[in-house]
Scaffold this active site. Structure first.
Site, mmCIF file in Angstrom:
data_model
loop_
_atom_site.group_PDB
_atom_site.id
_atom_site.type_symbol
_atom_site.label_atom_id
_atom_site.label_comp_id
_atom_site.label_asym_id
_atom_site.label_seq_id
_atom_site.Cartn_x
_atom_site.Cartn_y
_atom_site.Cartn_z
ATOM 1 N N SER A 149 50.768 -29.063 -36.813
ATOM 2 C CA SER A 149 51.026 -28.047 -35.842
ATOM 3 C C SER A 149 51.705 -26.877 -36.291
ATOM 4 C CB SER A 149 51.433 -28.482 -34.470
ATOM 5 O OG SER A 149 51.778 -27.326 -33.630
ATOM 6 N N TYR A 198 57.320 -32.065 -28.244
ATOM 7 C CA TYR A 198 55.778 -31.930 -29.238
ATOM 8 C C TYR A 198 56.194 -31.280 -30.585
ATOM 9 C CZ TYR A 198 51.300 -29.870 -30.378
ATOM 10 O OH TYR A 198 50.022 -29.623 -30.968
HETATM 11 C C1 GCO Z 1 51.764 -24.492 -27.002
HETATM 12 C C2 GCO Z 1 50.602 -25.081 -28.022
HETATM 13 C C3 GCO Z 1 50.617 -25.340 -29.155
HETATM 14 C C4 GCO Z 1 49.398 -25.329 -29.823
HETATM 15 C C5 GCO Z 1 49.405 -25.848 -31.238
HETATM 16 C C6 GCO Z 1 49.865 -24.897 -32.168
HETATM 17 O O1 GCO Z 1 52.255 -25.021 -25.926
HETATM 18 O O2 GCO Z 1 52.580 -23.697 -27.638
HETATM 19 O O3 GCO Z 1 50.147 -26.172 -27.013
HETATM 20 O O4 GCO Z 1 51.662 -26.289 -29.371
HETATM 21 O O5 GCO Z 1 48.495 -26.291 -29.097
HETATM 22 O O6 GCO Z 1 50.182 -27.128 -31.523
HETATM 23 O O7 GCO Z 1 50.032 -25.238 -33.554
#
Ligand code: GCO
Length: 250
Positions: free
Chosen positions: A141, A154
């Site tokens: 990501s 995340y």
């Molecule tokens: C957020 C998004 C990001 C994107 C992605 C970017 O909440 O900012 O969900 O996490 O999905 O990961 O690369």
């Protein structure tokens, strides 16, 4: 048909970026094992993907965040006499909460799917790849490289995925297994629907992205196809951004 004769296991392959990868790999002749948690939706997606009804798409219900579910899924793969040449670790969840109130339960849920799940699935694929080689494509990501508020778990999980990719690459190079990661920018998927519909955030992303738009899942799939082909045989441990220029810009 650059993937003819190859079998690809794609976690999270029934929707979003994983679905685009499944569709493209299918078009290129691959046999697919698609893992997702919701069995009904998974079977519907597999039937839609296997347009030519060639029996080249195998649904395997699996909660990637649960080690027992992963073990049972691989028993099914072996019972069906399937092999694995390519693994795409795409299953991922995001929970958005301020760091100061982020619960341990939410943290563990994100880590279990995004990082530990990828570790367990990758480890389970070794027995299929160790004698004939293989390709591992991890969907990282932007958050493997940069951060934004409210998605700490995340972000940590995707930072881990980037370095896990490098760990796989150097340890399994001797088995002719190449492992690479893709860094999608902001891609128009279900996971981001709330962000796209938020006018302020949508404008922020379009202004922050040099190409001025959200990416398409199929634009990420094209990079996943490249990493799965012989043209990438001497590429391993690398991270490729499909982000419209975000990471290249201030
Ligand atoms: C957020 C998004 C990001 C994107 C992605 C970017 O909440 O900012 O969900 O996490 O999905 O990961 O690369």
């Amino acid at each position: 048909m650059v993937l003819e004769g190859k079998t690809a296991l794609i976690t999270g392959g029934s929707r979003g970026i994983g679905r685009a990868i499944s569709e493209l790999y299918y078009q290129e002749g691959a046999t697919l094992i698609i893992m997702a948690r919701n069995e009904q939706k998974l079977k519907e997606a597999c039937a839609q993907i296997d347009k030519e009804h060639q029996g080249r798409v195998h649904p395997i219900a699996c909660d990637v965040g649960n080690k027992d579910s992963i073990a049972a899924a691989f028993e099914q793969i072996k019972a069906q006499g399937l092999t694995i040449d390519i693994l795409v670790n795409c299953a991922g969840i995001n929970i958005r909460e301020p760091l100061e109130t982020f619960s341990l339960e939410s943290w563990n849920k994100v880590m279990d799917v995004n990082l530990t799940g990828a570790f367990l699935i990758t480890q389970a694929c070794f027995e299929f790849m160790k004698d004939k080689g293989g390709k591992i494509v991890n969907i990282a990501s932007l958050m493997s490289e940069i951060a934004r508020p409210t998605i700490a778990a995340y972000t940590a999980s995707k930072g881990g995925i980037k370095m896990f990719t490098r760990a796989i690459a150097i340890e399994w190079a001797k088995y002719n297994i190449q492992a690479n990661a893709i860094v999608p920018g902001y891609i128009a998927t279900e996971m981001n629907t709330a962000l796209i519909e938020d006018e302020k955030f949508n404008k922020f992303i379009c202004d922050r992205t040099p190409q001025g738009r959200w990416g398409k899942p199929e634009e990420v799939a094209a990079a996943a196809l490249f990493f799965a082909t012989p043209g990438a045989n001497f590429i391993t441990g690398q991270v490729l951004a499909v982000d419209g220029g975000i990471l290249a810009s201030l």
